[in-house]
Enzyme design. Structure first.
Site, short mmCIF file in Angstrom:
data_model
loop_
_atom_site.label_atom_id
_atom_site.label_comp_id
_atom_site.label_asym_id
_atom_site.label_seq_id
_atom_site.Cartn_x
_atom_site.Cartn_y
_atom_site.Cartn_z
NE ARG A 46 -2.30 -2.00 3.12
CZ ARG A 46 -2.66 -2.24 4.52
NH1 ARG A 46 -3.54 -1.62 4.90
NH2 ARG A 46 -1.84 -2.96 5.20
CG ASN A 61 36.65 43.51 4.90
OD1 ASN A 61 35.64 43.70 5.55
ND2 ASN A 61 36.67 44.10 3.46
#
Ligand code: UD1
Ligand code: CA
Length: 454
Positions: free
Chosen positions: A16, A376
Protein backbone atom coordinates in the site's frame (compact mmCIF):
# COMPACT_ATOMS: atom_id res chain seq x y z
CA UNK A 1 16.35 -7.78 35.04
CA UNK A 2 17.59 -10.22 32.46
CA UNK A 3 19.12 -9.09 29.22
CA UNK A 4 16.60 -8.57 26.46
CA UNK A 5 16.69 -9.69 22.89
CA UNK A 6 14.56 -7.98 20.28
CA UNK A 7 13.15 -9.25 17.00
CA UNK A 8 11.86 -6.68 14.54
CA UNK A 9 9.50 -7.99 11.85
CA UNK A 10 10.30 -6.27 8.60
CA UNK A 11 9.92 -8.81 5.81
CA UNK A 12 6.53 -7.72 4.51
CA UNK A 13 6.09 -6.00 1.19
CA UNK A 14 4.13 -2.92 2.13
CA UNK A 15 2.11 -2.93 -1.08
CA UNK A 16 0.00 0.00 0.00
CA UNK A 17 3.00 2.35 0.10
CA UNK A 18 2.91 2.11 -3.72
CA UNK A 19 6.65 2.56 -3.82
CA UNK A 20 9.81 0.95 -5.13
CA UNK A 21 11.33 1.48 -1.69
CA UNK A 22 10.57 -1.22 0.91
CA UNK A 23 8.11 -0.06 3.54
CA UNK A 24 10.40 0.06 6.57
CA UNK A 25 12.91 2.22 4.69
CA UNK A 26 10.48 5.07 4.22
CA UNK A 27 11.61 8.08 6.18
CA UNK A 28 9.99 10.06 8.93
CA UNK A 29 11.93 13.34 9.14
CA UNK A 30 15.54 12.30 8.59
CA UNK A 31 15.38 8.63 9.57
CA UNK A 32 13.80 5.46 8.28
CA UNK A 33 10.87 3.96 10.16
CA UNK A 34 12.87 0.95 11.24
CA UNK A 35 15.56 3.27 12.64
CA UNK A 36 13.02 4.63 15.11
CA UNK A 37 12.09 1.11 16.18
CA UNK A 38 15.76 0.17 16.61
CA UNK A 39 16.39 3.43 18.52
CA UNK A 40 13.53 2.65 20.92
CA UNK A 41 14.85 -0.88 21.49
CA UNK A 42 18.39 0.39 22.08
CA UNK A 43 17.19 3.14 24.40
CA UNK A 44 15.38 0.43 26.39
CA UNK A 45 18.77 -1.19 26.88
CA UNK A 46 18.52 -3.96 24.28
CA UNK A 47 21.65 -4.28 22.24
CA UNK A 48 20.95 -7.68 20.74
CA UNK A 49 18.53 -7.03 17.91
CA UNK A 50 17.59 -9.17 14.92
CA UNK A 51 15.51 -7.81 12.04
CA UNK A 52 13.58 -10.31 9.94
CA UNK A 53 13.92 -9.17 6.37
CA UNK A 54 12.47 -10.56 3.16
CA UNK A 55 10.92 -8.28 0.63
CA UNK A 56 13.76 -6.34 -1.08
CA UNK A 57 16.02 -7.77 1.59
CA UNK A 58 19.27 -6.62 -0.03
CA UNK A 59 18.19 -3.00 0.16
CA UNK A 60 16.98 -3.30 3.76
CA UNK A 61 20.12 -5.17 4.78
CA UNK A 62 22.33 -2.50 3.22
CA UNK A 63 20.62 0.21 5.25
CA UNK A 64 20.71 -1.78 8.49
CA UNK A 65 24.25 -3.01 7.90
CA UNK A 66 26.25 -3.18 11.08
CA UNK A 67 23.45 -1.82 13.27
CA UNK A 68 21.52 -5.04 13.88
CA UNK A 69 21.60 -8.71 12.97
CA UNK A 70 19.33 -9.84 10.17
CA UNK A 71 17.59 -13.10 9.30
CA UNK A 72 16.06 -13.76 5.92
CA UNK A 73 12.45 -14.86 5.48
CA UNK A 74 12.43 -15.98 1.87
CA UNK A 75 8.67 -16.27 1.57
CA UNK A 76 6.28 -14.23 3.67
CA UNK A 77 4.23 -17.01 5.22
CA UNK A 78 3.04 -15.08 8.24
CA UNK A 79 4.28 -13.36 11.40
CA UNK A 80 4.88 -16.70 13.19
CA UNK A 81 6.88 -17.98 10.24
CA UNK A 82 8.85 -14.73 10.29
CA UNK A 83 9.88 -15.22 13.92
CA UNK A 84 10.88 -18.85 13.16
CA UNK A 85 13.55 -17.47 10.80
CA UNK A 86 15.39 -15.95 13.75
CA UNK A 87 16.47 -19.55 14.53
CA UNK A 88 19.27 -19.76 17.07
CA UNK A 89 18.90 -16.09 17.95
CA UNK A 90 16.06 -17.04 20.32
CA UNK A 91 17.40 -20.36 21.54
CA UNK A 92 19.65 -19.29 24.41
CA UNK A 93 17.25 -18.38 27.20
CA UNK A 94 16.07 -15.01 28.48
CA UNK A 95 13.24 -12.93 27.11
CA UNK A 96 12.54 -11.84 23.55
CA UNK A 97 10.59 -8.72 22.60
CA UNK A 98 8.81 -8.74 19.23
CA UNK A 99 8.32 -5.41 17.45
CA UNK A 100 7.27 -4.41 13.94
CA UNK A 101 9.43 -2.34 11.62
CA UNK A 102 6.50 -0.21 10.56
CA UNK A 103 5.54 1.16 13.99
CA UNK A 104 7.94 4.09 14.37
CA UNK A 105 6.07 5.62 17.32
CA UNK A 106 6.92 2.86 19.79
CA UNK A 107 8.88 4.19 22.79
CA UNK A 108 11.61 2.80 25.03
CA UNK A 109 9.39 3.52 28.06
CA UNK A 110 6.73 1.16 26.73
CA UNK A 111 9.25 -1.59 26.01
CA UNK A 112 10.63 -1.20 29.55
CA UNK A 113 7.17 -1.26 31.09
CA UNK A 114 6.27 -4.39 29.14
CA UNK A 115 9.45 -6.06 30.33
CA UNK A 116 8.80 -5.08 33.95
CA UNK A 117 5.23 -6.39 33.97
CA UNK A 118 6.29 -9.57 32.20
CA UNK A 119 9.05 -10.27 34.71
CA UNK A 120 7.17 -9.26 37.85
CA UNK A 121 4.19 -11.42 36.87
CA UNK A 122 6.53 -14.21 35.78
CA UNK A 123 4.62 -14.60 32.52
CA UNK A 124 5.62 -16.86 29.65
CA UNK A 125 4.34 -14.26 27.23
CA UNK A 126 2.91 -10.75 27.66
CA UNK A 127 1.15 -8.92 24.84
CA UNK A 128 0.31 -5.22 24.64
CA UNK A 129 -3.34 -4.61 23.87
CA UNK A 130 -5.19 -1.38 23.19
CA UNK A 131 -8.83 -0.39 23.12
CA UNK A 132 -10.49 1.16 20.08
CA UNK A 133 -14.10 1.88 19.21
CA UNK A 134 -13.35 0.45 15.81
CA UNK A 135 -10.68 -2.25 15.80
CA UNK A 136 -11.16 -3.14 12.14
CA UNK A 137 -8.19 -4.98 10.71
CA UNK A 138 -6.63 -5.87 14.04
CA UNK A 139 -6.52 -9.20 15.83
CA UNK A 140 -8.99 -9.21 18.75
CA UNK A 141 -8.06 -10.24 22.30
CA UNK A 142 -10.63 -12.84 23.41
CA UNK A 143 -11.04 -13.17 27.18
CA UNK A 144 -13.26 -15.29 29.39
CA UNK A 145 -15.84 -13.89 31.81
CA UNK A 146 -13.17 -13.58 34.46
CA UNK A 147 -11.09 -11.40 32.15
CA UNK A 148 -8.52 -14.14 31.60
CA UNK A 149 -6.84 -14.39 28.21
CA UNK A 150 -8.14 -17.11 25.88
CA UNK A 151 -6.74 -16.33 22.45
CA UNK A 152 -6.16 -13.75 19.73
CA UNK A 153 -8.38 -14.00 16.66
CA UNK A 154 -7.38 -12.21 13.46
CA UNK A 155 -9.99 -9.86 12.02
CA UNK A 156 -10.47 -12.10 9.00
CA UNK A 157 -11.08 -15.13 11.24
CA UNK A 158 -13.48 -13.41 13.69
CA UNK A 159 -17.09 -14.52 14.13
CA UNK A 160 -19.76 -11.83 14.56
CA UNK A 161 -19.35 -11.79 18.37
CA UNK A 162 -15.58 -11.51 18.18
CA UNK A 163 -15.83 -8.64 15.70
CA UNK A 164 -17.50 -6.59 18.46
CA UNK A 165 -14.46 -6.86 20.75
CA UNK A 166 -12.79 -3.50 21.21
CA UNK A 167 -9.57 -4.78 22.75
CA UNK A 168 -7.05 -5.55 20.04
CA UNK A 169 -3.53 -6.87 19.64
CA UNK A 170 -0.98 -4.10 19.04
CA UNK A 171 1.51 -6.64 17.70
CA UNK A 172 4.06 -5.98 20.48
CA UNK A 173 4.96 -8.91 22.72
CA UNK A 174 7.58 -10.26 25.07
CA UNK A 175 8.14 -14.02 25.27
CA UNK A 176 10.25 -16.26 27.44
CA UNK A 177 12.44 -17.65 24.72
CA UNK A 178 11.85 -21.25 25.79
CA UNK A 179 8.06 -20.78 25.60
CA UNK A 180 8.40 -19.04 22.23
CA UNK A 181 10.60 -21.75 20.72
CA UNK A 182 8.24 -24.43 21.91
CA UNK A 183 5.09 -22.67 20.66
CA UNK A 184 6.62 -21.90 17.24
CA UNK A 185 7.25 -25.60 16.70
CA UNK A 186 3.52 -26.21 17.17
CA UNK A 187 2.15 -23.44 14.90
CA UNK A 188 -0.07 -24.41 11.96
CA UNK A 189 -1.36 -22.36 9.05
CA UNK A 190 -4.91 -23.57 9.41
CA UNK A 191 -6.69 -20.21 9.04
CA UNK A 192 -8.38 -17.96 6.50
CA UNK A 193 -5.07 -16.55 5.21
CA UNK A 194 -3.15 -19.84 5.21
CA UNK A 195 -0.41 -18.16 7.28
CA UNK A 196 1.59 -19.10 10.35
CA UNK A 197 0.25 -16.54 12.82
CA UNK A 198 2.49 -15.47 15.68
CA UNK A 199 -0.70 -14.67 17.56
CA UNK A 200 -1.54 -18.39 17.78
CA UNK A 201 1.60 -18.87 19.89
CA UNK A 202 -0.17 -17.21 22.80
CA UNK A 203 -3.08 -19.65 22.75
CA UNK A 204 -0.65 -22.58 22.44
CA UNK A 205 1.34 -21.37 25.46
CA UNK A 206 -1.84 -20.95 27.48
CA UNK A 207 -3.19 -24.38 26.53
CA UNK A 208 0.15 -25.93 27.51
CA UNK A 209 -0.30 -24.50 31.00
CA UNK A 210 1.84 -21.37 30.49
CA UNK A 211 1.05 -17.92 31.80
CA UNK A 212 -0.16 -15.26 29.34
CA UNK A 213 -0.27 -11.62 30.44
CA UNK A 214 -2.02 -8.72 28.74
CA UNK A 215 -0.77 -5.17 29.27
CA UNK A 216 -3.32 -2.63 28.10
CA UNK A 217 -1.69 0.46 26.63
CA UNK A 218 -2.73 3.92 27.78
CA UNK A 219 -1.75 5.61 24.54
CA UNK A 220 -2.73 3.58 21.51
CA UNK A 221 -1.14 6.08 19.12
CA UNK A 222 2.25 4.51 19.87
CA UNK A 223 1.27 1.35 18.02
CA UNK A 224 -0.01 2.83 14.80
CA UNK A 225 1.37 0.83 11.92
CA UNK A 226 2.28 2.76 8.80
CA UNK A 227 0.91 1.12 5.68
CA UNK A 228 0.50 4.08 3.30
CA UNK A 229 2.05 7.44 2.52
CA UNK A 230 -0.91 9.07 4.24
CA UNK A 231 -0.23 7.16 7.46
CA UNK A 232 3.45 7.99 7.02
CA UNK A 233 2.66 11.70 7.12
CA UNK A 234 0.44 11.18 10.16
CA UNK A 235 3.18 9.29 11.98
CA UNK A 236 5.66 12.02 11.01
CA UNK A 237 3.39 14.65 12.49
CA UNK A 238 3.20 12.80 15.79
CA UNK A 239 6.96 12.24 15.92
CA UNK A 240 7.66 15.89 15.09
CA UNK A 241 5.31 17.02 17.81
CA UNK A 242 6.95 14.71 20.32
CA UNK A 243 10.46 15.95 19.47
CA UNK A 244 9.49 19.65 19.46
CA UNK A 245 7.60 19.35 22.75
CA UNK A 246 10.58 17.69 24.45
CA UNK A 247 12.85 20.49 23.23
CA UNK A 248 10.46 23.19 24.43
CA UNK A 249 10.17 21.49 27.82
CA UNK A 250 13.96 21.51 28.00
CA UNK A 251 14.08 25.29 27.44
CA UNK A 252 14.29 25.80 23.68
CA UNK A 253 11.94 28.39 22.15
CA UNK A 254 10.21 27.11 19.01
CA UNK A 255 8.12 29.90 17.61
CA UNK A 256 5.92 27.79 15.35
CA UNK A 257 6.23 24.09 16.21
CA UNK A 258 3.87 23.09 13.39
CA UNK A 259 6.35 24.50 10.88
CA UNK A 260 9.58 23.28 12.44
CA UNK A 261 11.15 19.97 11.46
CA UNK A 262 13.72 18.74 13.94
CA UNK A 263 15.19 15.24 13.81
CA UNK A 264 15.35 12.96 16.83
CA UNK A 265 19.16 13.12 17.11
CA UNK A 266 19.40 16.92 17.11
CA UNK A 267 20.51 18.50 20.40
CA UNK A 268 19.67 22.12 21.22
CA UNK A 269 20.62 23.95 24.41
CA UNK A 270 18.15 26.12 26.37
CA UNK A 271 17.54 29.77 25.44
CA UNK A 272 18.06 29.15 21.77
CA UNK A 273 15.24 30.36 19.53
CA UNK A 274 14.13 28.42 16.48
CA UNK A 275 12.12 30.54 14.05
CA UNK A 276 9.55 29.11 11.59
CA UNK A 277 10.48 27.00 8.60
CA UNK A 278 13.62 25.36 9.95
CA UNK A 279 14.72 21.82 9.09
CA UNK A 280 17.36 20.60 11.53
CA UNK A 281 18.60 17.08 10.99
CA UNK A 282 21.24 14.42 11.54
CA UNK A 283 23.55 14.65 14.51
CA UNK A 284 23.28 18.43 14.67
CA UNK A 285 24.21 20.13 17.93
CA UNK A 286 23.21 23.73 18.67
CA UNK A 287 24.40 25.68 21.73
CA UNK A 288 22.68 28.26 23.88
CA UNK A 289 21.46 31.79 22.98
CA UNK A 290 21.38 31.12 19.25
CA UNK A 291 18.72 32.41 16.87
CA UNK A 292 18.14 29.99 14.02
CA UNK A 293 15.89 30.80 11.09
CA UNK A 294 13.56 31.57 9.61
CA UNK A 295 13.77 29.02 6.80
CA UNK A 296 17.09 27.46 7.66
CA UNK A 297 18.30 23.95 6.94
CA UNK A 298 21.05 22.51 9.12
CA UNK A 299 22.29 18.98 8.64
CA UNK A 300 24.95 17.18 10.68
CA UNK A 301 26.52 20.39 11.97
CA UNK A 302 27.81 21.82 15.24
CA UNK A 303 26.71 25.35 16.09
CA UNK A 304 28.23 26.82 19.24
CA UNK A 305 26.72 29.59 21.41
CA UNK A 306 25.11 32.92 20.50
CA UNK A 307 25.21 32.22 16.78
CA UNK A 308 22.66 33.82 14.45
CA UNK A 309 21.76 31.95 11.27
CA UNK A 310 19.16 33.40 8.89
CA UNK A 311 17.65 31.79 5.79
CA UNK A 312 20.66 29.58 5.17
CA UNK A 313 21.74 26.01 4.50
CA UNK A 314 24.52 24.34 6.48
CA UNK A 315 25.77 20.82 5.83
CA UNK A 316 28.35 18.97 7.96
CA UNK A 317 29.94 22.19 9.16
CA UNK A 318 30.91 23.89 12.40
CA UNK A 319 30.20 27.47 13.47
CA UNK A 320 31.78 28.97 16.58
CA UNK A 321 30.45 31.49 19.15
CA UNK A 322 28.98 34.90 18.23
CA UNK A 323 29.19 34.32 14.49
CA UNK A 324 26.41 35.36 12.11
CA UNK A 325 25.48 33.46 8.98
CA UNK A 326 23.18 34.59 6.20
CA UNK A 327 20.71 35.53 4.99
CA UNK A 328 21.10 33.17 2.05
CA UNK A 329 24.44 31.62 2.88
CA UNK A 330 25.46 28.06 2.04
CA UNK A 331 28.00 26.24 4.16
CA UNK A 332 28.91 23.03 2.39
CA UNK A 333 30.61 20.04 4.03
CA UNK A 334 33.71 20.54 6.11
CA UNK A 335 33.45 24.27 6.62
CA UNK A 336 34.79 25.40 9.97
CA UNK A 337 33.89 28.96 10.89
CA UNK A 338 35.49 30.66 13.92
CA UNK A 339 34.17 33.13 16.51
CA UNK A 340 32.78 36.58 15.70
CA UNK A 341 32.88 35.81 11.99
CA UNK A 342 30.38 37.30 9.56
CA UNK A 343 29.24 35.12 6.69
CA UNK A 344 26.85 37.39 4.83
CA UNK A 345 24.36 37.10 2.01
CA UNK A 346 25.01 34.89 -1.01
CA UNK A 347 28.24 33.55 0.42
CA UNK A 348 29.18 29.93 -0.24
CA UNK A 349 31.88 28.19 1.76
CA UNK A 350 33.14 24.67 1.12
CA UNK A 351 35.84 22.58 2.79
CA UNK A 352 37.42 25.67 4.31
CA UNK A 353 38.54 27.09 7.64
CA UNK A 354 37.68 30.70 8.38
CA UNK A 355 39.26 32.02 11.55
CA UNK A 356 37.98 34.44 14.21
CA UNK A 357 36.85 37.94 13.35
CA UNK A 358 36.89 37.57 9.58
CA UNK A 359 34.13 39.25 7.57
CA UNK A 360 32.82 37.78 4.34
CA UNK A 361 29.87 40.04 3.81
CA UNK A 362 28.48 39.37 0.36
CA UNK A 363 28.51 37.45 -2.91
CA UNK A 364 31.62 35.39 -2.33
CA UNK A 365 32.80 31.82 -2.88
CA UNK A 366 35.41 30.38 -0.53
CA UNK A 367 36.32 26.80 -1.42
CA UNK A 368 39.24 24.64 -0.27
CA UNK A 369 40.73 27.54 1.66
CA UNK A 370 42.46 28.32 4.93
CA UNK A 371 41.49 31.82 5.90
CA UNK A 372 43.08 33.55 8.93
CA UNK A 373 41.80 36.05 11.48
CA UNK A 374 40.30 39.52 10.97
CA UNK A 375 40.35 39.41 7.21
CA UNK A 376 37.97 41.56 5.21
CA UNK A 377 36.58 40.13 2.01
CA UNK A 378 35.16 42.62 -0.42
CA UNK A 379 32.02 41.83 -2.31
CA UNK A 380 32.36 39.24 -5.05
CA UNK A 381 35.56 37.44 -4.11
CA UNK A 382 36.09 34.05 -5.71
CA UNK A 383 38.64 31.42 -4.75
CA UNK A 384 39.34 29.78 -8.07
CA UNK A 385 39.94 26.30 -6.72
CA UNK A 386 39.30 24.07 -9.71
CA UNK A 387 41.12 23.89 -13.02
CA UNK A 388 38.69 21.41 -14.54
CA UNK A 389 40.67 18.43 -13.26
CA UNK A 390 42.09 19.07 -9.82
CA UNK A 391 41.21 21.15 -6.76
CA UNK A 392 43.78 23.43 -5.10
CA UNK A 393 43.90 25.31 -1.81
CA UNK A 394 44.02 29.03 -1.12
CA UNK A 395 45.72 30.32 2.03
CA UNK A 396 45.13 33.82 3.40
CA UNK A 397 47.04 35.22 6.40
CA UNK A 398 45.64 37.24 9.31
CA UNK A 399 44.52 40.84 8.79
CA UNK A 400 44.68 40.67 5.01
CA UNK A 401 42.31 42.84 2.95
CA UNK A 402 40.78 41.33 -0.16
CA UNK A 403 39.30 44.01 -2.41
CA UNK A 404 36.00 43.62 -4.19
CA UNK A 405 35.73 41.34 -7.18
CA UNK A 406 39.03 39.54 -6.62
CA UNK A 407 39.85 36.16 -8.10
CA UNK A 408 42.33 34.11 -6.10
CA UNK A 409 43.61 31.46 -8.49
CA UNK A 410 44.71 28.48 -6.37
CA UNK A 411 47.13 27.21 -5.36
CA UNK A 412 47.94 30.63 -3.98
CA UNK A 413 48.95 32.24 -0.69
CA UNK A 414 48.14 35.76 0.41
CA UNK A 415 50.35 36.52 3.40
CA UNK A 416 49.46 38.41 6.57
CA UNK A 417 48.48 42.06 6.24
CA UNK A 418 48.58 41.90 2.45
CA UNK A 419 46.21 44.22 0.60
CA UNK A 420 44.64 43.26 -2.69
CA UNK A 421 43.22 45.96 -4.91
CA UNK A 422 39.69 45.56 -6.15
CA UNK A 423 39.24 43.72 -9.42
CA UNK A 424 42.50 41.79 -9.17
CA UNK A 425 43.07 38.31 -10.50
CA UNK A 426 45.77 36.96 -8.22
CA UNK A 427 47.81 34.12 -9.70
CA UNK A 428 51.04 34.52 -7.70
CA UNK A 429 51.60 34.57 -3.95
CA UNK A 430 51.30 37.99 -2.29
CA UNK A 431 53.99 38.78 0.31
CA UNK A 432 53.28 40.04 3.81
CA UNK A 433 52.02 43.64 4.00
CA UNK A 434 52.30 44.13 0.21
CA UNK A 435 49.75 45.82 -1.99
CA UNK A 436 48.90 43.72 -4.98
CA UNK A 437 47.15 45.11 -8.04
CA UNK A 438 46.53 42.64 -10.81
CA UNK A 439 44.37 44.30 -13.40
CA UNK A 440 44.82 46.34 -16.57
CA UNK A 441 45.45 50.04 -15.95
CA UNK A 442 42.57 52.37 -16.70
CA UNK A 443 42.93 54.46 -19.84
CA UNK A 444 40.86 57.66 -20.25
CA UNK A 445 40.57 59.06 -23.79
CA UNK A 446 39.44 62.72 -23.46
CA UNK A 447 36.57 63.98 -25.61
CA UNK A 448 36.31 60.55 -27.21
CA UNK A 449 32.54 60.56 -27.59
CA UNK A 450 32.47 63.99 -29.14
CA UNK A 451 35.02 62.82 -31.66
CA UNK A 452 32.67 59.98 -32.44
CA UNK A 453 30.14 62.62 -33.41
CA UNK A 454 27.96 62.71 -30.27
C1 UD1 B 1 -0.68 -8.35 12.95
C2 UD1 B 1 -1.28 -9.29 13.99
C3 UD1 B 1 -2.59 -8.71 14.50
C4 UD1 B 1 -2.33 -7.34 15.09
C5 UD1 B 1 -1.61 -6.44 14.10
C6 UD1 B 1 -1.15 -5.17 14.78
C7 UD1 B 1 -0.67 -11.54 13.26
C8 UD1 B 1 -1.12 -12.78 12.63
N1 UD1 B 1 -1.55 -10.56 13.37
O1 UD1 B 1 -1.58 -8.28 11.88
O2 UD1 B 1 -3.15 -9.53 15.48
O3 UD1 B 1 -3.54 -6.75 15.49
O4 UD1 B 1 -0.43 -7.06 13.56
O5 UD1 B 1 -0.63 -4.27 13.84
O6 UD1 B 1 0.46 -11.47 13.69
N2 UD1 B 1 5.70 -9.75 8.50
C9 UD1 B 1 6.81 -10.47 8.17
N3 UD1 B 1 6.66 -11.67 7.53
C10 UD1 B 1 5.45 -12.18 7.23
C11 UD1 B 1 4.31 -11.43 7.58
C12 UD1 B 1 4.47 -10.23 8.23
O7 UD1 B 1 7.93 -10.05 8.43
O8 UD1 B 1 5.42 -13.27 6.67
C13 UD1 B 1 5.88 -8.47 9.17
C14 UD1 B 1 5.33 -7.32 8.37
O9 UD1 B 1 6.33 -6.77 7.55
C15 UD1 B 1 4.94 -6.35 9.47
C16 UD1 B 1 4.56 -7.25 10.63
O10 UD1 B 1 5.16 -8.48 10.37
O11 UD1 B 1 6.00 -5.52 9.86
C17 UD1 B 1 3.06 -7.40 10.81
O12 UD1 B 1 2.53 -8.00 9.63
P1 UD1 B 1 1.15 -7.55 9.02
O13 UD1 B 1 0.91 -8.34 7.82
O14 UD1 B 1 1.10 -6.08 8.93
O15 UD1 B 1 0.18 -8.08 10.18
P2 UD1 B 1 -1.27 -7.60 10.45
O16 UD1 B 1 -2.18 -8.23 9.48
O17 UD1 B 1 -1.30 -6.14 10.56
CA1 CA C 1 0.11 -4.29 9.99
Amino acid sequence: MEKLKVIILAAGQGTRMKSKIPKVLHKVLDKTMIDYVIDAAEKAGCDDICAIIGHQSAMVKAVLAGRVKTALQKEQLGTGHAVMQAGDFIKDGGNVVILCGDTPLITAETINKLNEIHCSQNNDVTVISAIAEDATGYGRIVKDNGGRFIKIVEHKDCNSEELKIKEYNTGVYIFKSTALTDALSKLTNNNSQGEYYLTDALEIIKNDGGKVGVMTAEDESEFIGVNSKLQLSQAAKTIRKRINENLMISGVTIEDPDNTYIGQDVEIAPDTIILPGCVLEGKTKIGTDCIIGPNTMISGSVIHDAVIIKNSTLVNSEVDNFTTVGPYAYLRPNSKIGEHVKIGDFVEVKNSNIDDGTKVSHLTYIGDSDVGKNINFGCGTVTVNYDGKNKFRTTIGDNAFIGCNTNLVAPVTVEENAYIAAGSTITNDVPESALSIARARQVNKPEWRKKMGK
